[in-house]
Design a protein around this motif. Structure first.
Motif, mmCIF file in Angstrom:
data_model
loop_
_atom_site.group_PDB
_atom_site.id
_atom_site.type_symbol
_atom_site.label_atom_id
_atom_site.label_comp_id
_atom_site.label_asym_id
_atom_site.label_seq_id
_atom_site.Cartn_x
_atom_site.Cartn_y
_atom_site.Cartn_z
ATOM 1 N N PRO A 64 0.442 -1.000 0.006
ATOM 2 C CA PRO A 64 0.016 0.053 -0.265
ATOM 3 C C PRO A 64 0.894 0.297 0.050
ATOM 4 O O PRO A 64 1.771 1.556 0.178
ATOM 5 N N GLY A 65 0.500 2.654 -0.817
ATOM 6 C CA GLY A 65 1.091 4.133 -0.746
ATOM 7 C C GLY A 65 2.199 3.656 -2.125
ATOM 8 O O GLY A 65 3.112 4.212 -2.161
ATOM 9 N N THR A 66 2.034 2.504 -2.682
ATOM 10 C CA THR A 66 3.318 2.528 -3.917
ATOM 11 C C THR A 66 2.835 3.684 -4.797
ATOM 12 O O THR A 66 1.970 3.240 -4.991
ATOM 13 N N GLU A 67 3.484 4.011 -5.095
ATOM 14 C CA GLU A 67 3.603 5.244 -6.239
ATOM 15 C C GLU A 67 3.207 4.010 -7.771
ATOM 16 O O GLU A 67 3.907 3.658 -7.825
ATOM 17 N N ILE A 68 2.534 5.414 -8.320
ATOM 18 C CA ILE A 68 1.842 4.654 -9.738
ATOM 19 C C ILE A 68 1.818 6.122 -10.643
ATOM 20 O O ILE A 68 1.403 7.235 -10.048
ATOM 21 N N THR A 69 2.081 7.026 -12.087
ATOM 22 C CA THR A 69 2.025 7.705 -12.695
ATOM 23 C C THR A 69 1.638 7.454 -13.931
ATOM 24 O O THR A 69 1.870 6.843 -14.281
ATOM 25 N N ILE A 70 0.649 8.902 -13.980
ATOM 26 C CA ILE A 70 -0.483 8.694 -15.185
ATOM 27 C C ILE A 70 0.566 9.795 -16.375
ATOM 28 O O ILE A 70 0.268 10.915 -15.372
ATOM 29 N N ASP A 71 0.495 9.584 -17.546
ATOM 30 C CA ASP A 71 0.551 10.638 -18.363
ATOM 31 C C ASP A 71 -0.282 10.771 -18.569
ATOM 32 O O ASP A 71 -0.876 9.786 -19.485
ATOM 33 N N TYR A 72 -0.266 12.074 -19.294
ATOM 34 C CA TYR A 72 -1.379 12.131 -20.318
ATOM 35 C C TYR A 72 -1.129 13.722 -21.020
ATOM 36 O O TYR A 72 -0.641 14.343 -20.653
ATOM 37 N N ARG A 73 -1.718 13.884 -22.044
ATOM 38 C CA ARG A 73 -2.219 15.592 -22.473
ATOM 39 C C ARG A 73 -2.778 16.194 -22.288
ATOM 40 O O ARG A 73 -4.077 16.419 -21.983
ATOM 41 N N ALA A 74 -1.573 17.430 -22.287
ATOM 42 C CA ALA A 74 -1.943 18.271 -21.423
ATOM 43 C C ALA A 74 -3.455 19.460 -22.158
ATOM 44 O O ALA A 74 -3.216 20.591 -21.674
ATOM 45 N N ASN A 75 -3.369 19.070 -23.286
ATOM 46 C CA ASN A 75 -4.357 19.971 -23.663
ATOM 47 C C ASN A 75 -5.718 19.984 -23.970
ATOM 48 O O ASN A 75 -6.359 20.805 -24.633
ATOM 49 N N ASN A 76 -6.172 19.107 -22.665
ATOM 50 C CA ASN A 76 -7.560 18.642 -23.217
ATOM 51 C C ASN A 76 -8.354 18.597 -21.872
ATOM 52 O O ASN A 76 -7.517 18.019 -20.654
ATOM 53 N N PHE A 100 -9.860 7.439 -7.827
ATOM 54 C CA PHE A 100 -9.465 6.227 -7.594
ATOM 55 C C PHE A 100 -8.659 4.553 -7.203
ATOM 56 O O PHE A 100 -8.877 3.660 -6.410
ATOM 57 N N LEU A 101 -7.404 5.328 -7.362
ATOM 58 C CA LEU A 101 -6.445 4.536 -6.977
ATOM 59 C C LEU A 101 -6.203 4.444 -5.712
ATOM 60 O O LEU A 101 -5.211 3.801 -5.107
ATOM 61 N N GLN A 102 -5.969 5.954 -5.608
ATOM 62 C CA GLN A 102 -6.015 6.157 -3.948
ATOM 63 C C GLN A 102 -6.306 4.973 -2.831
ATOM 64 O O GLN A 102 -6.358 4.365 -1.708
ATOM 65 N N ASN A 103 -7.923 4.790 -3.826
ATOM 66 C CA ASN A 103 -8.848 4.033 -2.504
ATOM 67 C C ASN A 103 -8.494 2.315 -2.929
ATOM 68 O O ASN A 103 -8.133 1.931 -1.558
ATOM 69 N N VAL A 104 -7.864 2.155 -3.910
ATOM 70 C CA VAL A 104 -7.370 0.487 -3.332
ATOM 71 C C VAL A 104 -5.586 0.527 -2.976
ATOM 72 O O VAL A 104 -5.094 -0.328 -3.085
ATOM 73 N N GLY A 105 -5.391 1.754 -2.509
ATOM 74 C CA GLY A 105 -3.823 1.889 -1.771
ATOM 75 C C GLY A 105 -2.390 2.097 -2.703
ATOM 76 O O GLY A 105 -2.059 1.869 -2.525
ATOM 77 N N ASN A 140 -0.506 5.073 -4.560
ATOM 78 C CA ASN A 140 0.307 6.472 -4.715
ATOM 79 C C ASN A 140 -0.297 6.711 -5.997
ATOM 80 O O ASN A 140 0.878 7.129 -6.339
ATOM 81 N N ALA A 141 -1.415 7.742 -6.506
ATOM 82 C CA ALA A 141 -1.444 8.102 -8.456
ATOM 83 C C ALA A 141 -0.505 9.186 -8.362
ATOM 84 O O ALA A 141 -1.611 10.539 -7.345
ATOM 85 N N LYS A 142 0.347 9.694 -8.929
ATOM 86 C CA LYS A 142 0.721 10.867 -9.480
ATOM 87 C C LYS A 142 -0.050 10.903 -10.803
ATOM 88 O O LYS A 142 0.110 10.317 -11.550
ATOM 89 N N GLY A 182 0.926 24.148 -16.615
ATOM 90 C CA GLY A 182 1.695 24.135 -14.443
ATOM 91 C C GLY A 182 1.796 23.264 -14.353
ATOM 92 O O GLY A 182 1.818 21.896 -15.525
ATOM 93 N N ILE A 183 1.691 23.301 -13.346
ATOM 94 C CA ILE A 183 2.464 21.568 -12.371
ATOM 95 C C ILE A 183 1.391 20.502 -12.177
ATOM 96 O O ILE A 183 0.290 21.114 -12.936
ATOM 97 N N ASP A 184 1.035 20.098 -11.641
ATOM 98 C CA ASP A 184 0.484 18.963 -11.959
ATOM 99 C C ASP A 184 -0.850 19.063 -11.132
ATOM 100 O O ASP A 184 -0.775 20.166 -9.967
ATOM 101 N N PRO A 185 -2.123 19.109 -11.682
ATOM 102 C CA PRO A 185 -3.663 19.813 -11.071
ATOM 103 C C PRO A 185 -3.409 19.316 -9.963
ATOM 104 O O PRO A 185 -4.719 19.673 -9.371
ATOM 105 N N LEU A 186 -3.179 17.782 -9.528
ATOM 106 C CA LEU A 186 -3.655 17.333 -7.694
ATOM 107 C C LEU A 186 -3.424 18.173 -6.894
ATOM 108 O O LEU A 186 -3.341 18.456 -5.484
ATOM 109 N N THR A 187 -1.831 19.035 -6.623
ATOM 110 C CA THR A 187 -1.318 20.138 -5.768
ATOM 111 C C THR A 187 -1.922 21.223 -6.504
ATOM 112 O O THR A 187 -2.148 22.113 -7.380
#
Lengths: 506, 275, 308
Positions: A346-358, A371-376, A378-380, B216-221
């Protein structure tokens, strides 16, 4: 001066005689959309923004109607010969391009020679038509497409951007650069003027072979900012908005003079997994993440309900859709258990990449972390500039554990999406799938029997699901915001609006 | 002593203490840093729900929490960028203006190059290459803004350098260091302080513009600028998302600039005789 | 130093700055991604050979300095060439330049008309009620991000009142809202600088001397004080010009104003190097030119500053 005056009188008289009941002024419709394709040459582009405006200027041999059924276009009929190695088209007679040039078999040959030749190589469209070997002119109104191999999707593709028929004499005389900015086709509206980054003005083509349109003027305005497009609509200065932001839906619904018109569309949204690095290497982790997300909540909250949850990368309208595919259920408890089995603390980090234009994708991605936080987990989040994301991060396999995948899939054929994303070596498949997958994808490409193809495409969907290569989220509806003054608006699922029956009441 | 009871000082102090105090206490007030989402409570209007006194955003996050916690990022961006740029710019401006000659030409060409690159375009290009992040945004701002201070200080120095009292000090044989820090710098301080306090505000807003442009910086912060930029699509249906961070920015800007004005007067040796 | 050689020297320095800036931009934009990929899109079946062909046609396979030399020599022979995606560059830049300069000059002019008298008033009546009101108003004007202010003005004047066009460039009325947005923010900061610069001068010895000589207050303010505070004000305006050009980017986007800002943003998104290089180089020339004017103005305003 005198001439001008008498002309006006004449026009007035005709108008009175012809239709005493009709509206006095010209009917004009103004459409706002986000993007300006910058060139109107059909083979230069892959943008929906091109087709939603350019679709009124050009026709293909085949056209697709608003129910996604293929209809005769510039060809009146066709037949498949030699087991799919030759396709023969009978062409409409008496059709002229907007500049007066005749449409005939030579124009078809010119169009495809251009697409498959040097000019086509400069653009993104050619790659969709490589199964065509050559075009043979049989007579003035008959052409044969000679194929390298049978291509079951070719007929659909002939309704696509790259196969729009263009005028040979005009292009040869004026050159490609001129054609880009001053397009000429056979479509229901003629080109009038174009100012880059601002607007495209079209006028009626009264001789359109598919029947005279009801609008006299059709103008497209290109407005980048979501809030500005909405304000233009509210102020009554545009009549239709093609790319209305999901966040604007409540504002539109509160307004009595505008409405949302929606239709099931081709676009899907999912997150792909990095199957080569990080905790998502483990199938159990990927399955757990699939069970952690409640798709229904996402659709209701962030799409205003205008979407359908999906379990493979296609919507119900897509050829290859499998109603029997059982998706992963929303089950956070099971997800936690799977993560535990996979040895993820629990608390393992995981990162989601996405396009910043939408904006909508940004919101969905933020909601995902919850949702990911919910199962433990730690999503960035990592928002990435769109071009860098598409050209560097994804194709070179530099993504984090999850990365956004949105796809238009305008052919409504699963092959279009599946090959690109599951076949090894493709741009959207930086981490590879399996030999079994490659074989299935290659096999269906040369089978003309559609039932057989459907079976294989469903196998592809099932295989992808079993391996949990991704987290399919939803198939979004195509939505338009339309002024209530506009009558006869028929929403196109693929945004290739033609405005043939549309009219405006003052 | 009288200066301490001036309107600027009192009003500025009260505003900054309120905002700054809340922000400083945020780790204890809101330990989860405004990140908890509640999709059932999304877009709750203010003053109707006791749990969300200032309403919620599209993620169902508490606006009060995010405004208080978000101040941290905004303060870091605003204050660190201004401090960095003031220090760098002042040193360069003093050197260039006082010694003139080669160093002046050299440093001022640097300044010209920097000035000739519009910040937003620079930021878009650089962030596209290296990716977004708080540290990068602050460094970009320092790189883009030191020039303003350098040129301002240099202009003051050029003017003061010829002033009678500086010429007099020189003729008495005072060392350069003493002339610069004892006579020239204090006289250049006024406009400098005004510009710096202006820039703290500007940079808080600039962070907002960067978010607006998708950099900007990530929107969670949470950050005030980010809240304003992300809330713009909801201006009509949920104005509270942008109003409260907007008010926070306004109080900070007012407080900082009032204090800046007061400090300018307090430090200005000639001004004191006049008040 | 004679005035002619001073100008020659300054001109050479300006040319140096423009060359360095354009080199930097040309280099940086090439780090951000491949326009050939952009041109071929996201579709399947793109081969390395296709990409190579496109790069060849775009001239991207040549060494960087050769590409740069082509660009600069084109720029100075007046032939701006073609963009990757949008046809000939010259008409694009010309149209965008006109739109941006119009917006910039009008908003700067309006802002000076308001902030100069108000700023002088505030300095003369320091700490009066009038001064405090001006101060609070100007600080409030500094608290809005430009896009937010723009959207609010748009909602008020175009959506609710329906007085003005929402966006785009169609006649004088469409200029009002974007100019107002920039003008409000400019006025707010100009006011502060003018007030502060005036205060410095009003407290200085020569103004006291002028007063002691019994000159009228009007003459003291407008002949002596304003002239002397002009150095600070002009320095600030010169500095602001670059920032103004940058700030216009956002306002242009909000109001869909077809200027240099939107052109630059789009060409960055498309990796259209030729356009971006030209936009930034032209902007750099403009900014350098304005700063040259500022330096000249120094000398004219304060003869004690020697030409060097």
């Amino acid at each position: 001066m005198l001439k001008h005056h008498s002309l006006k009188k004449l026009a007035l008289a005709t108008l009175l005689v012809v239709s005493s009941s009709s509206v006095w002024a010209d009917t004009s419709l103004t459409v706002a959309q986000r993007q300006d394709p910058n060139s109107w040459d059909p083979i230069d582009t892959f943008l929906v923004a091109w087709s939603s405006a350019g679709g009124s200027l050009f026709d293909g041999l085949v056209l697709r109607d608003e129910n996604l059924k293929l209809q005769p276009g510039l060809a009146t009929s066709w037949e498949i010969l030699e087991d799919g190695l030759r396709m023969r088209f009978k062409l409409s007679e008496g059709v002229k391009f907007h500049n007066g040039e005749d449409f005939n078999a030579d124009a078809v040959k010119f169009t495809f020679d251009r697409l498959l030749g040097e000019e086509g190589a400069k653009g993104p469209q050619r790659s969709n038509y490589l199964s065509i070997k050559s075009i043979e002119v049989v007579d003035d109104h008959t052409v044969d497409f000679v194929m390298n191999a049978p291509d079951p999707v070719m007929l659909t593709k002939l309704a696509g951007y790259g196969a729009m028929i263009v005028p040979p004499k005009y292009i040869t005389e004026k050159g490609d650069a001129h054609f880009n900015m001053n397009p000429v086709g056979t479509g229901p509206f003629k080109f009038k003027s174009y100012t880059q980054g601002d607007k495209l003005e079209l006028v009626i083509n009264p001789d359109y072979f598919g029947g005279k349109p009801k609008l006299d003027n059709l103008t497209y305005r290109f407005i980048r900012e979501d809030a500005t497009r909405l304000a233009e609509l509210q102020a009554g200065r545009v009549d239709v908005v093609h790319d209305i932001a999901f966040s604007a839906i409540p504002t539109v619904k509160e307004n009595d003079s505008i409405e949302i018109v929606s239709v099931a569309g081709p676009s899907i949204m999912s997150y792909q997994f990095n199957t080569k690095a990080g905790i998502t290497k483990d199938l159990k982790v990927r399955q757990a993440i699939n069970m952690a997300v409640d798709k229904k909540v996402l659709i209701d909250a962030f799409l205003g309900g205008y979407g359908t949850p999906i379990d493979s990368l296609q919507g119900k309208l897509s050829f290859g859709y499998d109603p029997d595919l059982k998706g992963y259920p929303f089950d956070p408890e099971k997800a936690k258990q799977l993560l535990k089995e996979a040895g993820v603390k629990p608390g393992t980090e995981i990162t989601i990449d996405y396009r910043a234009n939408n904006a909508a994708v940004g919101e969905i991605s933020q909601a995902m972390t919850s949702f990911l936080q919910n199962v433990g987990l730690n999503a960035k989040l990592k928002p990435i500039e769109s071009s860098v994301f598409l050209n560097d991060i994804v194709p070179k396999g530099k993504t984090d554990e999850l990365f956004q995948f949105t796809w238009g899939g305008w052919t409504f054929d699963f092959d279009n999406t599946a090959y690109l994303i599951y076949h090894d070596g493709e741009r959207w498949n930086p981490y590879g799938t399996s030999e079994e997958m490659n074989k299935l994808l290659e096999a269906q490409r040369s089978i003309v029997d559609q039932d057989e193809r459907l079976k294989i495409l469903r196998q592809v969907g099932q295989l992808a699901h079993d391996n949990a290569y991704h987290l399919p989220l939803y198939n979004e509806d195509t939505i338009y915001a339309v002024s209530k003054k506009v009558k006869g608006f028929v929403p196109a699922p693929d945004r290739r609006m033609r405005y043939l029956t549309t009219t405006v009441e003052e | 002593m009288r200066a301490l009871f001036r309107f600027e000082f009192l009003a500025g102090l009260v505003l900054l203490t309120l905002v700054g105090g809340a922000v400083a206490l945020s780790p204890w007030l809101f330990p989860d840093s405004g990140k908890t989402m509640d999709f059932l409570a999304r877009l709750t209007p203010p003053f109707v729900n006791e749990a969300h006194w200032l309403g919620t955003d599209p993620m169902g996050r508490d606006i009060l929490e995010r405004v208080v916690v978000g101040g941290k990022i905004s303060f870091i961006v605003g204050i660190f960028s201004a401090l960095g740029a003031v220090t760098l710019g002042t040193v360069i401006g003093l050197l260039a203006g006082y010694y003139r000659g080669f160093w002046d030409s050299f440093l001022m060409r640097f300044a010209d190059i920097q000035l000739a690159l519009p910040f937003i375009l620079l930021a878009i290009t650089v962030i596209a290459i290296i990716g977004p992040g708080l540290d990068r945004i602050v460094i970009l701002m320092i790189v883009a803004q030191w020039v303003q201070y350098a040129r301002l200080v240099r202009a003051s120095v050029l003017s003061l350098r010829e002033a009678e009292y500086v010429q007099a000090a020189k003729s008495y044989g005072l060392p350069d260091r003493k002339i610069i820090f004892g006579h020239i710098l204090p006289n250049a301080m006024g406009p400098l302080i005004i510009l710096a306090t202006l820039n703290v505000a500007n940079n808080i807003l600039l962070e907002s513009s960067l978010t607006f442009l998708g950099l900007g910086i990530d929107p969670l912060t949470p950050s005030w600028g980010g809240m304003l930029a992300d809330g713009r699509n909801y201006i009509q249906t949920a104005p509270w998302i942008t109003i409260f961070p907007g008010l926070a920015i306004m109080f900070t800007v007012l407080g900082l600039n009032l204090l800046g004005d007061w400090l300018r007067d307090y430090l200005d040796p000639l001004g004191k005789t006049n008040t | 130093m004679p005035i002619v050689s001073y100008f020659i020297k300054r001109f050479l320095q300006a040319a140096f700055v423009v060359v360095v800036v354009s080199l930097l931009v040309a280099f940086a934009i090439r780090m951000t991604g491949d326009p050939a990929m952009m041109m071929l899109g996201e579709s399947a079946n793109i081969t390395e050979a296709d990409l190579h062909n496109i790069r060849e046609q775009m001239g991207l396979n040549r060494p960087f300095l050769v590409q740069y030399w082509g660009f600069m020599s084109g720029l100075f022979s007046g032939d701006l060439g073609d963009s990757f995606f949008r046809g000939a560059i010259a008409p694009l830049i010309w149209q965008a330049m006109k739109a941006t300069m119009l917006l910039a000059i009008i908003s700067l002019g309006v802002s000076m008309l308001i902030s100069l008298p108000l700023g002088i008033y505030a300095a003369r009546h320091k700490n009066s009620w009038g001064d405090q009101c001006i101060r609070i108003l100007s600080l409030t004007g500094l608290s809005f991000p430009n896009f937010w202010l723009g959207i609010m003005l748009m909602l008020l004047f175009s959506v609710t009142l329906k007085w003005l066009p929402v966006s785009g460039f169609s006649g004088a009325s469409s200029l009002i809202l974007p100019a107002l947005t920039i003008g409000i923010i400019l006025t707010a900061s100009n006011l502060r600088i003018i007030r502060s610069a005036m205060l410095e001068v009003l407290n200085s010895q020569y103004v006291m001397v002028a007063r002691a000589k019994g000159l009228s207050e009007h003459r003291v303010i407008y002949r002596h004080a304003l002239r002397n505070s002009a150095i600070t004000i002009i320095t600030y305006l010169g500095l602001q010009f670059g920032a103004l050009m940058g700030g216009l980017v956002v306002v242009e986007l909000v109001f869909n104003w077809p200027g240099m800002g939107t052109l630059a943003i789009e060409s960055i998104a498309q990796r259209d190097y030729p356009i971006l290089q030209t936009v930034v180089t032209v902007l750099a020339m403009l900014i350098v030119f304005v700063n040259l004017l500022v330096d000249v103005a120094y000398v004219m305003l304060d003869p004690r500053i020697r030409l060097e």
